[in-house]
Each structure stands twice: as structure tokens, then as C-alpha cells.
Design a protein around this motif. Structure first.
Motif, short mmCIF file in Angstrom:
data_model
loop_
_atom_site.label_atom_id
_atom_site.label_comp_id
_atom_site.label_asym_id
_atom_site.label_seq_id
_atom_site.Cartn_x
_atom_site.Cartn_y
_atom_site.Cartn_z
N ASP A 119 1.02 -1.30 -0.01
CA ASP A 119 0.02 0.08 0.09
C ASP A 119 0.85 1.36 -0.01
O ASP A 119 0.43 2.34 0.08
CB ASP A 119 -0.93 -0.03 1.20
N GLY A 120 2.12 1.27 -0.01
CA GLY A 120 3.02 2.25 -0.25
C GLY A 120 3.72 2.80 1.12
O GLY A 120 4.51 3.77 1.17
N MET A 121 3.35 2.06 2.22
CA MET A 121 3.70 2.35 3.54
C MET A 121 5.38 2.06 3.65
O MET A 121 5.57 0.72 3.05
CB MET A 121 3.08 1.84 4.60
N PHE A 122 6.24 3.01 3.93
CA PHE A 122 7.58 2.53 4.27
C PHE A 122 7.92 2.14 5.58
O PHE A 122 7.76 2.92 6.50
CB PHE A 122 8.47 3.54 3.74
N ILE A 123 8.57 1.08 5.75
CA ILE A 123 9.24 0.66 7.12
C ILE A 123 10.69 0.82 7.00
O ILE A 123 11.34 0.11 6.39
CB ILE A 123 8.80 -0.62 7.54
N PRO A 124 11.21 1.64 7.94
CA PRO A 124 12.89 1.72 7.73
C PRO A 124 13.49 0.42 8.40
O PRO A 124 12.85 -0.29 9.11
CB PRO A 124 12.85 2.83 8.99
N ASP A 125 14.63 0.31 7.72
CA ASP A 125 15.39 -1.03 8.05
C ASP A 125 15.73 -1.24 9.52
O ASP A 125 15.71 -2.21 10.05
CB ASP A 125 16.65 -0.99 7.39
N VAL A 126 15.93 0.08 10.40
CA VAL A 126 16.35 -0.01 11.58
C VAL A 126 14.92 -0.71 12.35
O VAL A 126 15.38 -1.53 13.43
CB VAL A 126 16.47 1.31 12.29
N PHE A 127 13.84 -0.39 12.12
CA PHE A 127 12.81 -0.88 12.82
C PHE A 127 12.56 -2.46 12.77
O PHE A 127 12.36 -3.28 13.77
CB PHE A 127 11.50 -0.41 12.43
N ILE A 128 13.01 -2.97 11.50
CA ILE A 128 12.87 -4.12 11.25
C ILE A 128 14.16 -5.16 12.01
O ILE A 128 13.72 -6.11 12.75
CB ILE A 128 13.00 -4.61 9.83
N ARG A 129 15.10 -4.64 12.00
CA ARG A 129 16.23 -5.09 12.60
C ARG A 129 15.97 -5.10 13.98
O ARG A 129 16.44 -6.33 14.63
CB ARG A 129 17.62 -4.33 12.29
N THR A 130 15.64 -4.00 14.74
CA THR A 130 15.20 -4.05 16.28
C THR A 130 14.22 -5.10 16.43
O THR A 130 14.33 -6.03 17.61
CB THR A 130 14.68 -2.79 16.50
N ILE A 131 13.00 -5.47 15.60
CA ILE A 131 12.15 -6.31 16.03
C ILE A 131 12.61 -7.69 15.81
O ILE A 131 12.60 -8.45 16.98
CB ILE A 131 10.87 -6.12 15.01
N ILE A 132 13.60 -7.93 15.12
CA ILE A 132 14.24 -9.37 14.78
C ILE A 132 15.17 -9.66 15.81
O ILE A 132 15.23 -10.83 16.48
CB ILE A 132 14.96 -9.34 13.26
N ILE A 133 15.85 -8.45 16.35
CA ILE A 133 16.96 -8.71 17.56
C ILE A 133 16.25 -9.11 18.91
O ILE A 133 16.37 -10.00 19.42
CB ILE A 133 17.87 -7.51 17.76
N ILE A 134 14.93 -8.18 18.71
CA ILE A 134 14.24 -8.62 20.28
C ILE A 134 13.58 -9.96 20.38
O ILE A 134 13.55 -10.70 21.29
CB ILE A 134 13.04 -7.41 20.43
N LEU A 135 13.07 -10.52 18.87
CA LEU A 135 12.51 -11.82 18.95
C LEU A 135 13.55 -12.82 19.03
O LEU A 135 13.35 -13.93 19.86
CB LEU A 135 11.54 -12.04 17.52
N LEU A 136 14.65 -12.72 18.50
CA LEU A 136 15.91 -13.64 18.66
C LEU A 136 16.42 -13.51 20.25
O LEU A 136 16.46 -14.80 20.57
CB LEU A 136 16.81 -13.35 17.78
N PHE A 137 16.13 -12.68 21.01
CA PHE A 137 16.83 -12.50 22.26
C PHE A 137 15.77 -13.33 23.05
O PHE A 137 16.22 -14.02 23.94
CB PHE A 137 16.88 -10.89 22.79
N TYR A 138 14.36 -13.12 22.74
CA TYR A 138 13.36 -13.78 23.54
C TYR A 138 13.35 -15.20 23.26
O TYR A 138 13.16 -16.05 24.08
CB TYR A 138 12.09 -13.41 23.15
N VAL A 139 13.57 -15.63 22.02
CA VAL A 139 13.72 -17.14 21.67
C VAL A 139 15.01 -17.72 22.24
O VAL A 139 14.66 -18.86 23.03
CB VAL A 139 13.68 -17.32 20.21
#
Length: 144
Positions: free
Chosen positions: A15-35
């Protein structure tokens, strides 16, 4: 004003919404830490339960009393299998919705895949219960 999409610096939705790479990396790091931490805590709990069970048996508690006090290993295996089927279903759903534009249809596909994952988990539980009920317990004599 929105910055234009540059490859490697973010993710643009359909739909044209842009998500910066920093947010994606932060979410992935938090999920990996939790796992990782939940895996580590589960491993420690299993090892401590095993040590406690060994000490209780060496102190001549009956194995039935030990099993009543401590959770069985089957519950831990079932917990792990539940998450396996749930994550497998959601992964299949995400792969399937990557072929479509983001919208109601993709949410329905994702919900269906997660439901199928739970259905596979309950099928697994049913099969395990049938197998454990058909196998006689070693060392238990019911005729006495």
C-alpha cells in the motif's frame, strides 16, 4: 516529505507504507533474544528437574510420588511441539500471503494457516495419546 525507497535501507509494503530497516532489525533482535532466553531457561529447568528427580529417587521416594511433584517431560515436549506447529503454520501463511497484495484476503489466509497449524498440533496430541495408551508401562503389574 517521505524519502524515496532505497534498496537495503527499508521495506515498502504493497500500500506504499515505508518501514525503515532499523525498525525491522530491532524487532528481529528482540524476537531472537526472547527465543534464546526462553530456550535457555527451559533447558535449565529441565536439568534442575532431572537433578531433583534423581535426588528424590536416591532418597527412596517412589517414582509415582516423584512424578506427582514434578511435571513430566511429555508436557515440555508437547509445549515445544505446539510452538513448532504454530510457527510452521504462520510461516506457511506468510509465504502464501507474499504472493498477494496486503489486505483482507491475506489476513484470512494467515488465519487459516495458523488454524491448520493448531489442527495439526491437536492431531499430533491425539496420535501421541493413542500410542501411550496402547503401550503398557514397564514395571507396572496391574494384576497384583
Amino acid at each position: 516529505m517521505r524519502t524515496p525507497y532505497i534498496e537495503g535501507q527499508g521495506f515498502e509494503l504493497a500500500d506504499g507504507m515505508f518501514i525503515p530497516d532499523v525498525f525491522i532489525r530491532t524487532i528481529i533482535i528482540i524476537l531472537l533474544f526472547y527465543v534464546f532466553t526462553s530456550f535457555l531457561l527451559t533447558l535449565i529447568r529441565i536439568l534442575l528437574n532431572h537433578r531433583l528427580k534423581s535426588k528424590m529417587i536416591s532418597m527412596e521416594y517412589s517414582s509415582a510420588e516423584v512424578e506427582k511433584i514434578l511435571k513430566s517431560e511429555n508436557e515440555n515436549k508437547n509445549y515445544a511441539m505446539r510452538w513448532f506447529f504454530l510457527l510452521l503454520g504462520s510461516a506457511i501463511g506468510f509465504v502464501a500471503i507474499s504472493q498477494f497484495r496486503f489486505g483482507w484476503m491475506s489476513l484470512g489466509i494467515l488465519a487459516l494457516c495458523i488454524a491448520l497449524g493448531y489442527g495439526a498440533y491437536f492431531g499430533y496430541l491425539k496420535k501421541i495419546r493413542m500410542l501411550t495408551n496402547s503401550i503398557p508401562k514397564c514395571g507396572v503389574d496391574k494384576s497384583a
